[in-house]
Structures are given as C-alpha cells and as structure tokens.
Enzyme design. Sequence first.
Site, PDB file in Angstrom:
ATOM      1  N   SER A   1       0.410  -1.143  -0.344  1.00 21.30           N
ATOM      2  CA  SER A   1       0.118  -0.070   0.279  1.00 21.30           C
ATOM      3  C   SER A   1       0.923   0.790   0.215  1.00 21.30           C
ATOM      4  O   SER A   1       2.197   1.210   0.183  1.00 21.30           O
ATOM      5  CB  SER A   1      -0.127   0.186   1.077  1.00 21.30           C
ATOM      6  OG  SER A   1      -1.120   1.190   1.254  1.00 21.30           O
TER       7      SER A   1
ATOM      8  N   TYR B   1      -2.631  -1.335  10.165  1.00 23.47           N
ATOM      9  CA  TYR B   1      -1.933  -1.235   8.333  1.00 23.47           C
ATOM     10  C   TYR B   1      -1.157  -0.899   8.471  1.00 23.47           C
ATOM     11  O   TYR B   1      -0.547  -0.970   8.179  1.00 23.47           O
ATOM     12  CB  TYR B   1      -3.711  -0.539   8.647  1.00 23.47           C
ATOM     13  CG  TYR B   1      -3.638  -1.002   6.804  1.00 23.47           C
ATOM     14  CD1 TYR B   1      -4.155  -1.573   6.523  1.00 23.47           C
ATOM     15  CD2 TYR B   1      -3.150   0.509   5.921  1.00 23.47           C
ATOM     16  CE1 TYR B   1      -4.245  -1.949   4.930  1.00 23.47           C
ATOM     17  CE2 TYR B   1      -3.364   0.177   4.969  1.00 23.47           C
ATOM     18  CZ  TYR B   1      -4.503  -0.933   3.412  1.00 23.47           C
ATOM     19  OH  TYR B   1      -4.335  -0.978   2.864  1.00 23.47           O
TER      20      TYR B   1
HETATM   21  P1  NAD Z   1     -10.931  -5.848  -0.826  1.00 27.91           P
HETATM   22  O1  NAD Z   1     -11.796  -5.981   0.508  1.00 27.91           O
HETATM   23  O2  NAD Z   1     -12.197  -5.439  -1.822  1.00 27.91           O
HETATM   24  O3  NAD Z   1     -10.867  -7.251  -0.596  1.00 27.91           O
HETATM   25  C1  NAD Z   1     -10.464  -8.262   0.095  1.00 27.91           C
HETATM   26  C2  NAD Z   1     -10.403  -9.943   0.091  1.00 27.91           C
HETATM   27  O4  NAD Z   1      -9.884 -10.692   1.049  1.00 27.91           O
HETATM   28  C3  NAD Z   1     -11.844 -10.424  -0.471  1.00 27.91           C
HETATM   29  O5  NAD Z   1     -10.841 -11.446  -1.333  1.00 27.91           O
HETATM   30  C4  NAD Z   1     -12.224 -10.851   1.154  1.00 27.91           C
HETATM   31  O6  NAD Z   1     -13.397 -11.936   0.444  1.00 27.91           O
HETATM   32  C5  NAD Z   1     -10.901 -11.511   1.242  1.00 27.91           C
HETATM   33  N1  NAD Z   1     -10.552 -11.157   3.006  1.00 27.91           N
HETATM   34  C6  NAD Z   1     -10.592 -11.064   3.604  1.00 27.91           C
HETATM   35  N2  NAD Z   1     -10.453 -11.657   4.787  1.00 27.91           N
HETATM   36  C7  NAD Z   1      -9.711 -12.692   4.321  1.00 27.91           C
HETATM   37  C8  NAD Z   1      -9.344 -13.630   5.234  1.00 27.91           C
HETATM   38  N3  NAD Z   1      -9.053 -13.706   7.458  1.00 27.91           N
HETATM   39  N4  NAD Z   1      -8.950 -15.242   5.244  1.00 27.91           N
HETATM   40  C9  NAD Z   1      -9.245 -14.718   3.660  1.00 27.91           C
HETATM   41  N5  NAD Z   1      -9.242 -13.749   2.482  1.00 27.91           N
HETATM   42  C10 NAD Z   1     -10.105 -12.496   3.128  1.00 27.91           C
HETATM   43  O7  NAD Z   1     -10.178  -4.734  -0.619  1.00 27.91           O
HETATM   44  P2  NAD Z   1      -9.203  -4.582  -1.981  1.00 27.91           P
HETATM   45  O8  NAD Z   1      -9.692  -3.181  -1.390  1.00 27.91           O
HETATM   46  O9  NAD Z   1      -8.957  -5.316  -3.324  1.00 27.91           O
HETATM   47  O10 NAD Z   1      -7.733  -4.831  -1.256  1.00 27.91           O
HETATM   48  C11 NAD Z   1      -6.816  -5.445  -1.555  1.00 27.91           C
HETATM   49  C12 NAD Z   1      -4.974  -5.747  -0.465  1.00 27.91           C
HETATM   50  O11 NAD Z   1      -5.060  -4.343  -1.673  1.00 27.91           O
HETATM   51  C13 NAD Z   1      -5.244  -5.667   0.628  1.00 27.91           C
HETATM   52  O12 NAD Z   1      -4.527  -6.263   1.186  1.00 27.91           O
HETATM   53  C14 NAD Z   1      -5.073  -3.961   0.985  1.00 27.91           C
HETATM   54  O13 NAD Z   1      -5.034  -3.998   1.812  1.00 27.91           O
HETATM   55  C15 NAD Z   1      -4.808  -3.189  -0.507  1.00 27.91           C
HETATM   56  N6  NAD Z   1      -5.211  -2.153  -0.495  1.00 27.91           N
HETATM   57  C16 NAD Z   1      -5.927  -1.805  -1.011  1.00 27.91           C
HETATM   58  C17 NAD Z   1      -6.229  -0.741  -1.129  1.00 27.91           C
HETATM   59  C18 NAD Z   1      -7.749   0.863  -1.559  1.00 27.91           C
HETATM   60  O14 NAD Z   1      -7.504   1.982  -1.876  1.00 27.91           O
HETATM   61  N7  NAD Z   1      -8.550  -0.447  -2.771  1.00 27.91           N
HETATM   62  C19 NAD Z   1      -5.391   0.335  -1.297  1.00 27.91           C
HETATM   63  C20 NAD Z   1      -3.706  -0.210  -1.047  1.00 27.91           C
HETATM   64  C21 NAD Z   1      -3.775  -0.927  -1.001  1.00 27.91           C
END
Ligand code: NAD
Length: 251
Positions: free
Chosen positions: A133, A146
């Site tokens: 991130s 985080y």
């Molecule tokens: P999201 O909530 O859309 O997807 C999260 C995924 O993780 C889902 O498939 C969910 O079912 C799964 N998950 C959650 N808890 C779990 C567990 N205990 N065991 C197995 N699977 C589990 O989120 P996203 O926005 O796509 O984020 C994905 C990654 O990207 C994360 O690591 C997040 O920190 C990172 N990220 C997101 C953003 C953003 O703006 N969306 C920015 C920077 C980094």
Amino acid sequence: MFLKGKRALITGSTSGIGLAVARALHAEGAEIVLNGFGEDSEIAKLREEMSADYSNANLLEAPAIEQMMADAGDIDILVNNAGMQHVSPVEEFPAEKWDAVIGLNLTAPFHTTRLAVPGMKSRGWGRIINTASAHSLTASPFKSAYNASKHGIAGFTKTIALELAQTGVTANCISPGYVWTPLIEGQIPDTMKARGLSRDEVINDVLLAKQPTKKFVQPNEVGALAVFLCREEAGNVTGANWSIDGGWTAG
Ligand code: NAD
C-alpha cells in the site's frame, strides 16, 4: 499467453484488487487458485469464468493456510493480497483488531511464502507479489496496525528477495494508493452522511485529497503491473516496492 503452464494463487481474490489480478494472470494463460470469502453463487461464477480452483481458507488461521497450500499444488506465482483495515486512535485500538490486521496483512503472507518457496526454488522459477500500500511508504493517523503491517510486508519482501536472489524467484511489493474497489465505494454513503458532504466532495476532498492525479487507481491497472512482474524481462526486478498511487508518495 506467456503464463501458460504456470499456476498462480491469489489470496483475497473474490473481490477488488485480488480479483483483478487473478483475471489479468488468467488472461495470460495462468492456472488460477482463488481464495477469499463471498456468496457461494458469486464464487461459483468466478470459478467458472477462470476455470479456477478455490480455497475458502481463513488466512487468520495458520492450519487453514497450511491446508490451502497443501491442496493448491505447485504454485509458481504467489500473490499475497488479502488485507483488512481498522481505523482508531492508538490508545483506543482494540488489541484483537491489532492482532487481526497484523495476522491477515503480515503473518499470513509469511506462512504462504514459507510454504511456497521450496517448490519455487526446486523448479528454478517463481514470482512472489505482495499487495502492500502507499501506507508501506508513508503513514496516516489512526491506522497504526495497517501502517505497521504494510511497512512490515515491505521489509519482509526485501528480505526474501535477497534470500532468493540466485534462485530464479523474485519478490516485489505493489503499493497502490486509493483503488476503486467495492470496499471504497461502500464507504462513500456513510462518509457523506458523517461529514455532511456531497458524493463529489467525499471523493475529491476526503478520498483523493492525497492523490495528486485526483483519480482512483483502477484494479485492472494493478493487474497489469502484476502481469509485468511475472514476465521474463522482470527477472531482475526483485526487492522493489512499486508505487501505483497517482503521485501520492512523490509529494
Ligand atoms: P476487498 O475488501 O475488495 O478484498 C479483500 C479480499 O480479501 C476479499 O476477497 C476478501 O474475501 C478477502 N479476505 C478478507 N479477510 C480474509 C481472511 N481472513 N481470509 C481470507 N481472505 C480474506 O479489498 P481490496 O481493496 O481489493 O484490498 C486488497 C488488498 O489491497 C489489501 O491488502 C489492501 O490492504 C490493499 N490495498 C487496497 C487499497 C484500496 O484503496 N482499495 C489501497 C492500497 C492497498
């Protein structure tokens, strides 16, 4: 289709960034193993779309991770993507939330990696891609767990990149800024209500305040970067932390 014959496990790939990465790797011919939670019918559709295998492992549980890795077969591309957030001042931060954020964002990638590395080494090729991130490079208040987990995954990635440097296995982070995922979209109505702002004000003055392009990163853009990291031409890209954040961390 340069990934034909390669097998990719993407954690947290039933939604958002992980799903886009899975689709991008599938489009290049990789066999896909999905992981994450969701409606059975939605997961069945995704499995059919990508002819994918699927693990419902809860990555907060080490034995479930071990089972997932045992069932997954020979993994050539490991994308540690599942992650969660909790927002709270540090003195009120619930200890169990700290453990969960660190557990999912940092400890789970340790387990999947330690279990995937022996096979990658023996085959002389592997790609480990960790969704970190912008918060692996800079901090925001109220996100102590985080930020710690994402700074941690960046350090972990550098370490394994060095350990694996002569094995044909690379390890890199992708560090997105705000990405347009269902997670972010779902926060907008609540934020409008809580702050008395319009949808546009929430998007521009709250969410995109830190992103100079004033545009959300799109999940498929993260997918494209993951595909690049799998190319032979990326064989010397290792231990890197790739920002895809609209200029956020340039400032
Ligand atoms: P999201 O909530 O859309 O997807 C999260 C995924 O993780 C889902 O498939 C969910 O079912 C799964 N998950 C959650 N808890 C779990 C567990 N205990 N065991 C197995 N699977 C589990 O989120 P996203 O926005 O796509 O984020 C994905 C990654 O990207 C994360 O690591 C997040 O920190 C990172 N990220 C997101 C953003 C953003 O703006 N969306 C920015 C920077 C980094």
